[in-house]
Design an enzyme around this catalytic site. Sequence first.
Site, PDB file in Angstrom:
ATOM      1  N   HIS A  24      -6.185   7.512  19.254  1.00 36.63           N
ATOM      2  CA  HIS A  24      -7.633   7.392  19.438  1.00 36.63           C
ATOM      3  C   HIS A  24      -8.232   8.615  20.122  1.00 36.63           C
ATOM      4  O   HIS A  24      -9.449   8.744  20.188  1.00 36.63           O
ATOM      5  CB  HIS A  24      -7.951   6.117  20.218  1.00 36.63           C
ATOM      6  N   SER A  48      -7.493   9.590  13.431  1.00 37.96           N
ATOM      7  CA  SER A  48      -6.514   9.341  12.380  1.00 37.96           C
ATOM      8  C   SER A  48      -6.530  10.455  11.339  1.00 37.96           C
ATOM      9  O   SER A  48      -7.575  11.049  11.061  1.00 37.96           O
ATOM     10  CB  SER A  48      -6.798   8.006  11.691  1.00 37.96           C
ATOM     11  N   LYS A  84      -9.409  -4.773   5.415  1.00 42.63           N
ATOM     12  CA  LYS A  84      -8.347  -4.180   4.600  1.00 42.63           C
ATOM     13  C   LYS A  84      -6.977  -4.491   5.190  1.00 42.63           C
ATOM     14  O   LYS A  84      -6.021  -4.795   4.461  1.00 42.63           O
ATOM     15  CB  LYS A  84      -8.557  -2.672   4.506  1.00 42.63           C
ATOM     16  N   ASP A  85      -6.860  -4.406   6.526  1.00 41.44           N
ATOM     17  CA  ASP A  85      -5.595  -4.756   7.178  1.00 41.44           C
ATOM     18  C   ASP A  85      -5.247  -6.223   6.966  1.00 41.44           C
ATOM     19  O   ASP A  85      -4.071  -6.585   6.887  1.00 41.44           O
ATOM     20  CB  ASP A  85      -5.669  -4.451   8.679  1.00 41.44           C
ATOM     21  N   GLU A 130      24.040  -2.746  10.439  1.00 39.62           N
ATOM     22  CA  GLU A 130      22.948  -3.325   9.672  1.00 39.62           C
ATOM     23  C   GLU A 130      22.407  -2.287   8.689  1.00 39.62           C
ATOM     24  O   GLU A 130      22.537  -1.074   8.883  1.00 39.62           O
ATOM     25  CB  GLU A 130      21.826  -3.787  10.609  1.00 39.62           C
TER      26      GLU A 130
END
Length: 423
Positions: free
Chosen positions: A217, A221, A245-246, A289
């Site tokens: 922030h 972005s 959108k998220d 894993e």
Amino acid sequence: MATGLHKSDFQNPVIRWVDARLPVFTMMQKEYGTFPTPRNFNYFWNFGALAMVNLVIMIATGIFLAMNYTAHTGMAFDSVERIMRDVNYGWLLRYAHANGASMFFIVVYIHIFRGLYYGSYKAPRELLWMIGVVIFLLMMATAFMGYVLPWGQMSFWGATVITNLFSAFPLVGESIVTWLWGGFSVDNPTLNRFFSLHYLMPFVIFGVVFLHVAALHITGSNNPLGIDPKGPQDTVPFHPYYTAKDSVGLVVYFIVFAVLVFFFPNLLGHADNYIPANPLVTPPHIVPEWYFLPFYAILRAVPDKLGGVLLMFGSIAILFVLPWLDTSPVRSMRFRPLARPFFAVWCLCFLVLLYVGGKPPEEPFVTIARVATAYYFLYFLVILPLLGRLERPLPLPESIARPVLRGGGPLPAGAMSKPMEKA
């Protein structure tokens, strides 16, 4: 009437009363409401939010699992079986936590690959990228210790093999291994240490994620074009555009997660971990894993133990210096036609390492791993630095708004800036 230093603008009297004394709502509104965000995000930008949701799921399920788990070599395996059979919805908690780890790494790997493709590690976001690499390392440490807790065959022998790697370091190696074990073999002190650290580490990750978001922030972005916003016409408020959108991405994520938990809960695990740990019986093929397999393949690609360990750690450490290895002035590979195929081959090599890491250390898998490992490091240390000097990028758009308003189609010649404009 006495007033504080902060004047709240919220209409709800309760929220206004709290916010005037502790402006958390103002901060949330500023950082997640009106925060200006590039208007051209695609769905690859959903994965940062998905990673945060996944972290919350892991912490929540982990707390309830810890209430019923016994960190003792004689009771750990049985306590996990009791969680599965006797604790109300214990099976759901255990499967959600185990598969949540896999989902976490899937989301984070996509998040990292997106950053690599769109140049999110370039100035001014170098520190943001480096904090992200720290989060990745903390995730790997947490996942490794969590894999040991069920105390099955693969848990015990995986812990034995991986911790023994530190013995390759001259002078201090044996002391490090003894310290990790809490003795002279993987035993009860090891399990207690790993359980304590596994419980603590997610909260450490949460704190580092807070720094990651704070750095984001500050710098703002990145975006698919890799160019900075030129004005208000290039940005939109985060809410409601990207919260909506998220939310779409979150629904898809939960559908995939639910299918994995309810229909294929053991798809990404190992059958040998349903056998209680036995120090006298070595499994025919010890593997970690799946999300560790690319780095495990790099480790086994080198015949020298110390060399393999250094390359394994170096494969992650190299990401810290990536912002200075990539010398191109252009961020996004959308405008780097020569870099795209090299990056595609690197992604293919990563998937190849993922595949051969789960195979026995025999031919042809060893040779394939060596070739893929060589390209993995060649890409970062040679190809990227050279491309920055030799490649001629495509012209960059003048602004984010121009291609967005044109529906993403080709731009007229007059709408282009100079080819090597600083991105």
